[in-house]
Motif scaffolding. Structure first.
Motif, PDB file in Angstrom:
ATOM      1  N   LEU A   5       0.625  76.507  41.842  1.00  0.00           N
ATOM      2  CA  LEU A   5       1.750  75.944  41.098  1.00  0.00           C
ATOM      3  C   LEU A   5       3.014  76.074  41.946  1.00  0.00           C
ATOM      4  CD1 LEU A   5       1.134  77.486  37.542  1.00  0.00           C
ATOM      5  CD2 LEU A   5       0.062  75.472  38.578  1.00  0.00           C
ATOM      6  N   ILE A   6       3.776  75.015  42.031  1.00  0.00           N
ATOM      7  CA  ILE A   6       5.052  75.034  42.732  1.00  0.00           C
ATOM      8  C   ILE A   6       6.172  75.008  41.694  1.00  0.00           C
ATOM      9  CG2 ILE A   6       6.589  73.813  44.304  1.00  0.00           C
ATOM     10  CD1 ILE A   6       4.193  72.696  45.748  1.00  0.00           C
ATOM     11  N   GLY A   7       7.041  76.012  41.748  1.00  0.00           N
ATOM     12  CA  GLY A   7       8.199  76.013  40.860  1.00  0.00           C
ATOM     13  C   GLY A   7       8.374  77.325  40.124  1.00  0.00           C
ATOM     14  N   GLY A   8       9.446  78.032  40.453  1.00  0.00           N
ATOM     15  CA  GLY A   8       9.738  79.303  39.811  1.00  0.00           C
ATOM     16  C   GLY A   8      10.832  79.202  38.769  1.00  0.00           C
ATOM     17  N   GLY A   9      11.001  78.014  38.173  1.00  0.00           N
ATOM     18  CA  GLY A   9      11.948  77.841  37.081  1.00  0.00           C
ATOM     19  C   GLY A   9      11.334  78.265  35.760  1.00  0.00           C
ATOM     20  N   ALA A  10      12.006  77.923  34.670  1.00  0.00           N
ATOM     21  CA  ALA A  10      11.562  78.372  33.352  1.00  0.00           C
ATOM     22  C   ALA A  10      10.150  77.903  33.022  1.00  0.00           C
ATOM     23  CB  ALA A  10      12.558  77.900  32.289  1.00  0.00           C
ATOM     24  N   LEU A  11       9.903  76.601  33.170  1.00  0.00           N
ATOM     25  CA  LEU A  11       8.600  76.065  32.799  1.00  0.00           C
ATOM     26  C   LEU A  11       7.498  76.583  33.717  1.00  0.00           C
ATOM     27  CD1 LEU A  11       7.961  74.153  30.444  1.00  0.00           C
ATOM     28  CD2 LEU A  11       7.807  72.292  32.098  1.00  0.00           C
ATOM     29  N   GLY A  82      -0.055  72.010  40.906  1.00  0.00           N
ATOM     30  CA  GLY A  82       0.836  71.648  39.814  1.00  0.00           C
ATOM     31  C   GLY A  82       2.288  71.733  40.260  1.00  0.00           C
ATOM     32  N   LEU A  83       3.059  70.690  39.984  1.00  0.00           N
ATOM     33  CA  LEU A  83       4.468  70.648  40.377  1.00  0.00           C
ATOM     34  C   LEU A  83       5.348  70.879  39.148  1.00  0.00           C
ATOM     35  CD1 LEU A  83       4.497  67.567  42.788  1.00  0.00           C
ATOM     36  CD2 LEU A  83       4.073  69.965  43.329  1.00  0.00           C
ATOM     37  N   PHE A  84       5.895  72.086  39.048  1.00  0.00           N
ATOM     38  CA  PHE A  84       6.769  72.452  37.943  1.00  0.00           C
ATOM     39  C   PHE A  84       8.209  72.545  38.459  1.00  0.00           C
ATOM     40  CE2 PHE A  84       2.616  73.730  36.577  1.00  0.00           C
ATOM     41  CZ  PHE A  84       2.615  73.614  35.195  1.00  0.00           C
ATOM     42  N   ILE A  85       8.697  71.452  38.999  1.00  0.00           N
ATOM     43  CA  ILE A  85      10.029  71.444  39.586  1.00  0.00           C
ATOM     44  C   ILE A  85      10.838  70.319  38.959  1.00  0.00           C
ATOM     45  CG2 ILE A  85       9.275  72.422  41.782  1.00  0.00           C
ATOM     46  CD1 ILE A  85       9.376  69.588  42.936  1.00  0.00           C
ATOM     47  N   LYS A  86      12.151  70.423  39.086  1.00  0.00           N
ATOM     48  CA  LYS A  86      13.018  69.394  38.532  1.00  0.00           C
ATOM     49  C   LYS A  86      13.092  68.196  39.476  1.00  0.00           C
ATOM     50  CE  LYS A  86      15.993  72.333  35.710  1.00  0.00           C
ATOM     51  NZ  LYS A  86      17.390  72.729  35.408  1.00  0.00           N
ATOM     52  N   GLN A  87      13.532  67.076  38.893  1.00  0.00           N
ATOM     53  CA  GLN A  87      13.695  65.874  39.698  1.00  0.00           C
ATOM     54  C   GLN A  87      14.626  66.115  40.884  1.00  0.00           C
ATOM     55  OE1 GLN A  87      12.629  62.772  39.738  1.00  0.00           O
ATOM     56  NE2 GLN A  87      11.600  62.401  37.790  1.00  0.00           N
ATOM     57  N   THR A  88      15.633  66.961  40.680  1.00  0.00           N
ATOM     58  CA  THR A  88      16.594  67.224  41.754  1.00  0.00           C
ATOM     59  C   THR A  88      15.970  67.943  42.940  1.00  0.00           C
ATOM     60  OG1 THR A  88      17.264  69.214  40.533  1.00  0.00           O
ATOM     61  CG2 THR A  88      18.615  67.250  40.246  1.00  0.00           C
ATOM     62  N   GLU A 138       6.988  71.704  25.382  1.00  0.00           N
ATOM     63  CA  GLU A 138       7.115  73.153  25.439  1.00  0.00           C
ATOM     64  C   GLU A 138       8.513  73.506  25.969  1.00  0.00           C
ATOM     65  OE1 GLU A 138       4.995  75.457  24.476  1.00  0.00           O
ATOM     66  OE2 GLU A 138       3.178  74.244  24.167  1.00  0.00           O
ATOM     67  N   ALA A 139       9.066  74.594  25.459  1.00  0.00           N
ATOM     68  CA  ALA A 139      10.414  74.986  25.874  1.00  0.00           C
ATOM     69  C   ALA A 139      10.417  76.429  26.345  1.00  0.00           C
ATOM     70  CB  ALA A 139      11.406  74.814  24.723  1.00  0.00           C
ATOM     71  N   ALA A 140      11.171  76.688  27.403  1.00  0.00           N
ATOM     72  CA  ALA A 140      11.255  78.042  27.954  1.00  0.00           C
ATOM     73  C   ALA A 140      12.638  78.244  28.556  1.00  0.00           C
ATOM     74  CB  ALA A 140      10.180  78.251  29.020  1.00  0.00           C
ATOM     75  N   LYS A 141      13.026  79.508  28.664  1.00  0.00           N
ATOM     76  CA  LYS A 141      14.312  79.858  29.264  1.00  0.00           C
ATOM     77  C   LYS A 141      14.100  80.986  30.265  1.00  0.00           C
ATOM     78  CE  LYS A 141      19.006  81.470  28.225  1.00  0.00           C
ATOM     79  NZ  LYS A 141      19.955  81.885  27.155  1.00  0.00           N
TER      80      LYS A 141
END
Length: 317
Positions: A5-11, A82-88, A138-141
């Motif tokens: 998985l790529i992405g260390g943000g909330a989701l 899996g890409l869990f990153i923002k469009q930016t 799904e929502a996460a913070k």
């Protein structure tokens, strides 16, 4: 099986934690070496929907820019990504990092993004049959680089744009179901993407501009009127583009999502408050490009786009 998985943000952190809870092997790729180091040293903390804190030690986290070296050393190729990153985050630098990955054994790439347009970039590296799209409510913070709170249950729809019966989509879907998520295979994932784009195009910029939580948009007739004006423009743009849409159902869904996520801070408001670049270009910006192609004047979209851009630190110097 190991999942990358790529992405260390909330989701990304929330899905990682829930999959670890189910006993899956996760290799998490982060944007910075500092976050990867903190996750390895401290583990990952999740506060679940019942308010219970779960701790997951021994996190296999690495910065993405070291992926080539890590993969050679481990001799464990990426199979499913899996890409869990923002469009930016779909910058030229990020695309170059993806390009150097040994992708010959990758069977599927699953994309969790708001907005539209990222798939065209990914098609430069991966065949369309390998690309799976995901739409989730799904929502996460994220409260720190290694702590995340699951703030709202939702549904996750997955699909492949050219093959509704794609086997890899079903593999991902079963993974999420077994981890306790409400996950479904969509026969027309583009419809799901465009339905969510309506929600994002109304809630995100308005909450970011007015500095409101999602549910606060429903607290006055003036705010509802603003929502309706933005919504009507989106529907008009969809119809010009030939995108199927049922306005009454779409409005009811928008109000339902706004109510269900009433206490949530939208991702765009969170970015504005943190003085980060928002996803306005991938949401409202993309709608404006469609409108321009049809010579359609959309004053609400134009105002929101320019207003959110004016809050972007990249445009302040």
């Amino acid at each position: 099986m190991k999942w990358d998985l790529i992405g260390g943000g909330a989701l990304g952190l929330m899905f990682t934690a829930r999959l670890l809870q189910h006993g899956e092997q996760i290799r998490l790729w982060t944007r910075t070496s500092e976050q990867a180091e903190e996750l390895r040293q401290k583990g990952l903390f999740l506060i679940d929907r019942k308010g219970v804190q779960q701790h997951y030690p021994n996190i296999h986290a690495y910065p993405l820019d070291e992926a080539e070296r890590v993969l050679k050393r481990s001799n464990e190729p990426i199979k499913r990504l899996g890409l869990f990153i923002k469009q930016t985050s779909f910058t030229d630098a990020f695309m170059k990092q993806l390009a150097v990955l040994p992708v010959e054994k990758v069977s599927s790439v699953l994309c969790f993004q708001n907005g539209i347009g990222h798939d065209e970039k990914l098609k430069q590296l991966f065949s369309e049959n390998m690309l799976a799209m995901a739409v989730t409510t799904e929502a996460a913070k994220r409260t720190s680089s290694y702590e995340v709170t699951h703030t709202g249950d939702g549904e996750t729809w997955l699909g492949n744009a050219i093959d509704p019966n794609n086997d890899e989509v079903r593999v991902w879907c079963n993974l999420f179901k077994e981890a306790g998520f409400q996950a479904f295979v969509s026969n027309n994932i583009e419809d799901n993407i465009y339905r969510k784009l309506i929600v994002n195009a109304v809630i995100n910029p308005l909450t970011a501009l007015l500095r409101l939580r999602n549910g606060e948009l429903l607290h006055s007739e003036k705010r509802l009127q603003l929502m309706r004006e933005v919504f009507e423009e989106v529907i008009a743009i969809y119809r010009l583009q030939g995108i199927p849409v049922h306005a009454d159902e779409a409005w009811d869904n928008l109000i339902r999502v706004c109510s269900a996520t009433a206490s949530n801070t939208s991702s765009m408001l969170a970015d504005v408050l943190a003085e980060r670049t928002t996803e306005i270009d991938a949401i409202t910006g993309q709608l404006l490009r469609i409108a321009d192609a049809h010579q359609y004047h959309s004053p609400a979209q134009t105002y929101l786009y320019r207003s959110i851009q004016a809050l972007d630190p990249a445009f302040l110097s």
